[in-house]
Design an enzyme around this catalytic site. Structure first.
Site, mmCIF file in Angstrom:
data_model
loop_
_atom_site.group_PDB
_atom_site.id
_atom_site.type_symbol
_atom_site.label_atom_id
_atom_site.label_comp_id
_atom_site.label_asym_id
_atom_site.label_seq_id
_atom_site.Cartn_x
_atom_site.Cartn_y
_atom_site.Cartn_z
ATOM 1 N N ASN A 138 101.670 -7.983 -10.335
ATOM 2 C CA ASN A 138 101.819 -6.749 -11.116
ATOM 3 C C ASN A 138 100.544 -5.921 -11.208
ATOM 4 O O ASN A 138 100.498 -4.946 -11.943
ATOM 5 C CB ASN A 138 102.322 -7.088 -12.520
ATOM 6 C CG ASN A 138 103.546 -7.971 -12.478
ATOM 7 O OD1 ASN A 138 103.466 -9.134 -12.832
ATOM 8 N ND2 ASN A 138 104.662 -7.462 -11.978
ATOM 9 N N VAL B 226 98.048 -1.101 -12.735
ATOM 10 C CA VAL B 226 98.810 -2.104 -13.476
ATOM 11 C C VAL B 226 100.268 -1.660 -13.570
ATOM 12 O O VAL B 226 100.564 -0.525 -13.928
ATOM 13 C CB VAL B 226 98.245 -2.276 -14.906
ATOM 14 C CG1 VAL B 226 99.063 -3.282 -15.698
ATOM 15 C CG2 VAL B 226 96.780 -2.674 -14.859
ATOM 16 N N CYS B 227 101.164 -2.574 -13.237
ATOM 17 C CA CYS B 227 102.602 -2.313 -13.347
ATOM 18 C C CYS B 227 103.109 -3.001 -14.608
ATOM 19 O O CYS B 227 103.343 -4.204 -14.629
ATOM 20 C CB CYS B 227 103.321 -2.847 -12.113
ATOM 21 S SG CYS B 227 105.079 -2.477 -12.121
ATOM 22 N N LEU B 228 103.201 -2.210 -15.664
ATOM 23 C CA LEU B 228 103.700 -2.707 -16.946
ATOM 24 C C LEU B 228 104.620 -1.621 -17.487
ATOM 25 O O LEU B 228 104.179 -0.486 -17.700
ATOM 26 C CB LEU B 228 102.524 -2.979 -17.894
ATOM 27 C CG LEU B 228 102.841 -3.566 -19.263
ATOM 28 C CD1 LEU B 228 103.479 -4.948 -19.133
ATOM 29 C CD2 LEU B 228 101.578 -3.657 -20.104
ATOM 30 N N ARG C 21 104.644 3.033 -18.523
ATOM 31 C CA ARG C 21 105.350 4.027 -17.712
ATOM 32 C C ARG C 21 106.602 4.501 -18.452
ATOM 33 O O ARG C 21 106.521 5.087 -19.511
ATOM 34 C CB ARG C 21 105.708 3.422 -16.353
ATOM 35 C CG ARG C 21 104.529 2.956 -15.532
ATOM 36 C CD ARG C 21 104.951 2.439 -14.167
ATOM 37 N NE ARG C 21 106.285 1.868 -14.138
ATOM 38 C CZ ARG C 21 106.580 0.617 -13.847
ATOM 39 N NH1 ARG C 21 105.640 -0.228 -13.547
ATOM 40 N NH2 ARG C 21 107.826 0.189 -13.856
#
Length: 188
Positions: free
Chosen positions: A109, A116-118, A122
């Protein structure tokens, strides 16, 4: 919904005017944006796990830019130390903070550039969320990485297909070594 956009636009205008220093002579008193006031409240109410710390590299006068260090006490990333930068907009909490990982990490992630993929940073961001929520979300990424919503697709596939190899790759990266063609500096 339209009312919210007007509020955001007005806050942006106020923030721009404040940063231009628009004023009429005399002693100046720094006005705080609504975002700064909310952020100050959020920071004063932080309830972080003992494995997380917050610091202000630019001093306490710049609350809008800070760093968070996370040292997971469980999971694949146990005992690693991971640093994140936070940039908070003057229209916070109507806009999520911008978060980057400063530590190069082998993680499904977090990509190699530190993005950062959270979801709460988003599409799932809501003004009722706060900095505490974001830090707990980041902490959770280290205790339970999510291979279903990856930025690093290779790491996500290894996690899905071969968790033992994933664990080996994480350890190799954290102790300062190569995973494939990519070198990771030591973070333990």
């Amino acid at each position: 919904m339209i009312g919210l956009f007007k509020v955001k636009e007005k806050q942006r205008e106020q923030a721009q005017n404040a940063s231009r220093g628009g004023g009429g002579g005399g002693a100046s008193v720094k006005k705080h944006s609504a975002g700064e006031l909310r952020l100050h409240k959020d920071i004063s109410e932080l309830n972080l796990p003992s494995s997380c710390t917050i610091s202000f590299p630019n001093g306490k006068d710049d609350l809008m830019n800070f760093e968070v260090s996370i040292k997971p006490d469980d999971g694949y990333y146990h005992n690693g130390t991971f640093a994140f930068t936070f940039q908070v907009s003057p229209v916070y909490p109507h806009e999520a903070p911008k978060v980057k990982c400063k530590t190069k990490v082998y993680h499904p992630n977090i990509d190699l550039e530190g993005n950062v993929c959270l979801n709460i940073l988003r599409e799932d961001w809501k003004p009722v969320l706060n900095i505490n929520t974001v830090i707990y979300g980041l902490f959770h990424l280290f205790t339970e990485p999510n291979s279903e919503d990856p930025l690093n697709h290779d790491a996500a596939q290894v996690l899905r297909d071969n968790p033992k190899l994933f664990e080996t790759n994480v350890r190799r990266a954290m102790t300062g070594g190569y995973v494939g063609q990519t070198f990771f500096p030591r973070c333990i």
